[in-house]
Design a protein around this motif. Structure first.
Motif, PDB file in Angstrom:
ATOM      1  N   VAL A  62     -21.696  27.986 -23.300  1.00 18.01           N
ATOM      2  CA  VAL A  62     -22.879  27.153 -23.098  1.00 18.01           C
ATOM      3  C   VAL A  62     -22.791  26.455 -21.730  1.00 18.01           C
ATOM      4  CG1 VAL A  62     -24.152  25.156 -23.970  1.00 18.01           C
ATOM      5  CG2 VAL A  62     -23.240  26.851 -25.566  1.00 18.01           C
ATOM      6  N   GLN A  63     -21.595  25.974 -21.444  1.00 17.25           N
ATOM      7  CA  GLN A  63     -21.379  25.291 -20.162  1.00 17.25           C
ATOM      8  C   GLN A  63     -21.605  26.255 -18.987  1.00 17.25           C
ATOM      9  OE1 GLN A  63     -17.298  24.003 -19.804  1.00 17.25           O
ATOM     10  NE2 GLN A  63     -17.510  23.823 -17.577  1.00 17.25           N
ATOM     11  N   LEU A  64     -21.096  27.479 -19.132  1.00 13.44           N
ATOM     12  CA  LEU A  64     -21.256  28.461 -18.058  1.00 13.44           C
ATOM     13  C   LEU A  64     -22.722  28.792 -17.803  1.00 13.44           C
ATOM     14  CD1 LEU A  64     -18.401  31.016 -18.899  1.00 13.44           C
ATOM     15  CD2 LEU A  64     -18.490  29.452 -16.954  1.00 13.44           C
ATOM     16  N   ILE A 124     -30.412  29.957 -26.019  1.00 15.15           N
ATOM     17  CA  ILE A 124     -29.995  30.890 -24.957  1.00 15.15           C
ATOM     18  C   ILE A 124     -30.100  32.326 -25.479  1.00 15.15           C
ATOM     19  CG2 ILE A 124     -28.061  31.598 -23.486  1.00 15.15           C
ATOM     20  CD1 ILE A 124     -27.003  28.655 -23.877  1.00 15.15           C
ATOM     21  N   PRO A 125     -30.869  33.185 -24.779  1.00 12.36           N
ATOM     22  CA  PRO A 125     -31.016  34.570 -25.243  1.00 12.36           C
ATOM     23  C   PRO A 125     -29.673  35.316 -25.222  1.00 12.36           C
ATOM     24  CG  PRO A 125     -32.667  34.057 -23.567  1.00 12.36           C
ATOM     25  CD  PRO A 125     -31.694  32.913 -23.586  1.00 12.36           C
ATOM     26  N   VAL A 164     -20.787  33.145 -31.772  1.00 12.73           N
ATOM     27  CA  VAL A 164     -21.428  33.056 -30.460  1.00 12.73           C
ATOM     28  C   VAL A 164     -22.948  33.040 -30.650  1.00 12.73           C
ATOM     29  CG1 VAL A 164     -21.821  34.292 -28.288  1.00 12.73           C
ATOM     30  CG2 VAL A 164     -19.504  34.164 -29.248  1.00 12.73           C
ATOM     31  N   GLU A 165     -23.425  33.932 -31.502  1.00 11.69           N
ATOM     32  CA  GLU A 165     -24.857  34.024 -31.739  1.00 11.69           C
ATOM     33  C   GLU A 165     -25.412  32.716 -32.287  1.00 11.69           C
ATOM     34  OE1 GLU A 165     -25.977  37.163 -34.470  1.00 11.69           O
ATOM     35  OE2 GLU A 165     -27.929  37.302 -33.465  1.00 11.69           O
ATOM     36  N   LYS A 166     -24.687  32.152 -33.245  1.00  7.98           N
ATOM     37  CA  LYS A 166     -25.147  30.918 -33.874  1.00  7.98           C
ATOM     38  C   LYS A 166     -25.250  29.801 -32.830  1.00  7.98           C
ATOM     39  CE  LYS A 166     -24.096  27.923 -37.746  1.00  7.98           C
ATOM     40  NZ  LYS A 166     -22.925  27.325 -38.400  1.00  7.98           N
ATOM     41  N   MET A 167     -24.204  29.684 -32.031  1.00 12.14           N
ATOM     42  CA  MET A 167     -24.160  28.630 -31.018  1.00 12.14           C
ATOM     43  C   MET A 167     -25.277  28.810 -29.991  1.00 12.14           C
ATOM     44  SD  MET A 167     -22.523  25.995 -29.934  1.00 12.14           S
ATOM     45  CE  MET A 167     -21.294  25.255 -28.908  1.00 12.14           C
ATOM     46  N   LEU A 168     -25.439  30.042 -29.500  1.00  6.97           N
ATOM     47  CA  LEU A 168     -26.430  30.262 -28.448  1.00  6.97           C
ATOM     48  C   LEU A 168     -27.857  30.083 -28.981  1.00  6.97           C
ATOM     49  CD1 LEU A 168     -24.920  33.178 -26.326  1.00  6.97           C
ATOM     50  CD2 LEU A 168     -24.625  30.720 -26.082  1.00  6.97           C
ATOM     51  N   LYS A 169     -28.058  30.487 -30.212  1.00  7.79           N
ATOM     52  CA  LYS A 169     -29.378  30.303 -30.814  1.00  7.79           C
ATOM     53  C   LYS A 169     -29.732  28.819 -30.842  1.00  7.79           C
ATOM     54  CE  LYS A 169     -31.320  33.743 -33.673  1.00  7.79           C
ATOM     55  NZ  LYS A 169     -30.841  34.638 -34.714  1.00  7.79           N
TER      56      LYS A 169
END
Ligand code: SF4
Ligand code: SF4
Lengths: 423, 251
Positions: free
Chosen positions: A356-358, A394-395, A385-390
């Motif tokens: 997320v930071q990147l 973030i796509p 990763v998917e859960k966090m980005l959703k």
């Protein structure tokens, strides 16, 4: 490439199989690398290194060995290079990024296993890799189950020392890892016949940190839009980092960064400004595995960072240089490595936060998660990763693929569609 | 005038637009020389040609001004025909795609089946052949007459084919087997839609959308309306033509 046949046969390589490998590489390299637009001039050095991958560098290793030096090979970024160097040894990464020696490997391994494992076994069994054949010692680790068990088999062909990498990051795991690092230091001393002193370790810590700093400098420059260097070239440099001479490599990366700084100042880049920017994350991409990055960068996007072991995880933290005694130094070394966010750890929140930071720091539009087929740690962690980005909006595109090219057409469609979505 | 051409593995779809009015449409078998077929369809001067489908890149090096993926093409086409559509299901010859759109018609997520042909047009074609039907059309119509009760356990085209043939030899009714095969495709497709979290309205495009049995079973299974455009195979070409018109307008 000049004529190194004598050297190769003295290493016991299977020349015929080795020739085949050398034949595949140049055309691939040409198509993937040399046809890129606006490459920085200082990529010349890295092109040269690839061209001499089985030549000059192997010759250097042989000269080092003739002078009594030792070569130690590793499969994971957890193996502390500082320690090998402090005892006068050379540490190299054993790549395993290509389908080779598959028939040989499948005689000892199940068919459905990650291609990286199959590849290193194939390299060894088919006697194709001059790096492998130059190693006095090979170091494995207990990261994922497949590798852990494969090292037992590999040990039939070459002595393998296995370091116990923990599965969690609690206090007792850190203690265990410190013990492992100390054992490793003793083993390296035995293997090389050289004592590690506070002075030699301090120097090698400083040198390896220097390499990491140069790579971070390169990474930082990629935050600019337009990106001054392609993701493919950056990946290549990160792959080369694992087997090139540390000081020469560091100097060349810094030289390249000087050029990139000028580019940034002039507003020049490899792709036009506002090209969709993506971050790649997942299983390591060992040389010469450039498959997915090549598809991404020929589909209208630029890769601005690799959250990979052939990427940020390799150079993002430094070993603290504040210690004086040998013991404290070893503690600092061990601590640095425990900061690696590999999917074999449970839980592994560091990797998710980092992503997320990147995305923010590099101003990326999306993330592409690449898992090698049959790599459970990353394939399963993809869900986290998917859960966090959703949650962060973030796509994400998830890809699972091997070293073969069969699915290249389908991957291209998926990646292009993802890039269309980011536009 | 703008043209969109969708070079798929089985068929080539072609749509020409004037403004945003459809002027011409055509659908041809891909054949062995897809580019020749495509060039014949483009026998007039167009201000802009956009290609899509698996042959899009060879088209671009030949005659197309630009390319878009099938995913974007189907989304554009479906949103033009049915403004407000939230999910597009496209089942073509080689693959199955689920595309999610937001309320402004932009793609927000998509899924494609993995490498194998299970559940695609190819699967149905092989099964129709195995059961001795003359074509996919007849296969679907006959399946509608079948009785429930048989279950096909294999999704892999090769294994499912031998399963179907052995059922036939054991005396199971041909229509019943046909129905079971359709059910297996629908279950797989419904699973994919549910995994992605599909929303309605749901539009079904691609050649397989012509199969009435699949459409009926899918609507039953999901409990929602499954909208099938009049010429579902042309939705990709329509989307490409719309892309040609809008990029031209933007320039
Ligand atoms: S992914 Fe994990 S196991 Fe693999 S190299 Fe990185 S740290 Fe080691
Ligand atoms: S890619 Fe995955 S399965 Fe393969 S060695 Fe690395 S962690 Fe293990």
């Amino acid at each position: 490439m000049s004529n190194y046949s004598e050297m190769w046969s003295s290493l016991g390589l299977n020349l015929e199989a080795h020739d085949q490998l050398l034949k595949v590489l140049p055309p691939t390299y040409h198509d993937v690398y040399l046809t890129q637009p606006n490459r920085p001039k200082n990529m010349e050095y890295f092109d040269f290194v690839v061209n001499e991958i089985h030549g000059l560098r192997i010759q250097e290793l042989q000269e080092h060995k003739k002078a009594g030096g030792k070569v130690i090979g590793a499969f994971c970024v957890f193996v502390p290079e500082e320690i090998v160097r402090a005892a006068g040894g050379i540490c190299i990464g054993l790549c395993s990024g290509i389908d080779i020696g598959t028939a040989e490997a499948e005689q000892v391994l199940p068919r459905n296993i990650c291609p990286l494992i199959k590849s290193f076994m194939g390299f060894k069994l088919a006697k194709i890799c001059p790096y492998f054949e130059s190693c006095d010692l090979v170091v494995g680790e207990t990261t994922c189950d497949g590798k852990k068990k494969a090292f037992e088999i590999l040990n039939d062909y070459v002595p393998v020392h296995v370091m116990e990498t923990p599965q969690m990051k609690k206090g007792r795991d850190r203690d265990l890892w410190l013990e492992e690092v100390k054992d490793f230091a003793r083993l390296v001393e035995e293997t090389t016949g050289n004592q590690i002193s506070a002075a030699t370790l301090a120097r090698s810590i400083n040198e390896v940190n220097g390499k990491r700093r140069a790579l971070r400098r390169l990474a930082d420059l990629r935050k600019c839009d337009p990106a001054p260097i392609s993701g493919k070239d950056s990946l290549l440099i990160e792959q080369i980092a694992m087997y090139d001479d540390v000081e020469r490599f560091t100097a060349r990366v810094n030289q390249l960064c000087d050029e990139l700084e000028q580019r940034v100042q002039a507003g020049e880049g490899v792709f036009p400004a506002k090209t969709p920017r993506v971050i790649v994350t997942g299983t390591p991409m060992a040389i010469p595995n450039w498959k997915v990055p090549h598809i991404i960068e020929t589909s209208g996007a630029v890769i601005v960072a690799e959250e990979l072991c052939t990427g940020l995880r390799y150079f993002e933290n430094e070993v603290a240089e504040d210690a004086t005694g040998l013991d404290n130094m070893l503690e600092n070394v061990a601590a640095r490595y425990m900061g690696i966010n590999c999917a074999v750890f449970t839980p592994n929140p560091g990797r998710l936060e980092k992503l997320v930071q990147l995305v923010k720091e590099y101003n990326a539009g999306g993330v592409i998660h690449c898992t090698l087929s049959f790599c459970d740690p990353y394939a399963v962690e993809a869900n986290r990763v998917e859960k966090m980005l959703k949650q962060e909006g973030i796509p994400l595109l998830k890809i699972e693929t091997g070293y073969d090219q069969e699915d290249a057409g389908q991957l291209k469609t998926r990646i292009e569609a993802f890039v269309e979505m980011l536009k | 005038m703008y043209a969109g051409i969708d070079i798929g593995s089985r068929t080539i779809g072609f749509v020409a637009l004037a403004g945003d009015r459809v002027l011409l449409t055509a659908l041809e078998d891909t054949g062995h020389e897809p580019l020749d077929t495509a060039r014949k369809l483009l026998n007039q001067k167009y201000a802009r040609v956009v290609a899509t489908g698996y042959g899009r890149h060879s088209a671009k090096s030949d005659f197309a001004h630009d390319v878009i993926t099938e995913i974007k093409a189907h989304a554009l086409g479906a949103a033009y025909l049915y403004p407000g559509v939230r999910t597009v299901l496209d089942i073509g010859g080689q693959d199955t795609k689920v595309i999610l759109l937001n309320d402004r018609g932009s793609v927000t997520d998509f899924q494609m089946n993995d490498r194998c042909s299970a559940g695609t047009g190819k699967f149905l074609e092989v099964m129709a052949g195995a059961l001795g039907y003359t074509g996919v059309g007849e296969f679907g119509e006959e399946a509608l007459k079948g009785k429930r009760g048989i279950k096909i356990s294999n999704m892999c085209t090769v294994f499912a084919e031998s399963e179907a043939v052995s059922l036939l030899h054991r005396g199971a009714g041909r229509e019943d087997i046909a129905l079971a095969l359709h059910v297996s495709v629908v279950e797989r497709t419904a699973g994919m839609l549910q995994r992605v979290g599909y929303k309605t309205p749901l539009v079904f495009t691609g050649g397989v959308a012509n199969n009435r049995c699949i459409v009926t079973l899918l609507a039953e299974k999901l409990g929602v309306e499954v909208i099938v455009p009049p010429q579902p195979q042309l939705v990709g070409a329509l989307g490409a033509a719309l892309a040609a018109a809008t990029t031209a307008a933007a320039q």
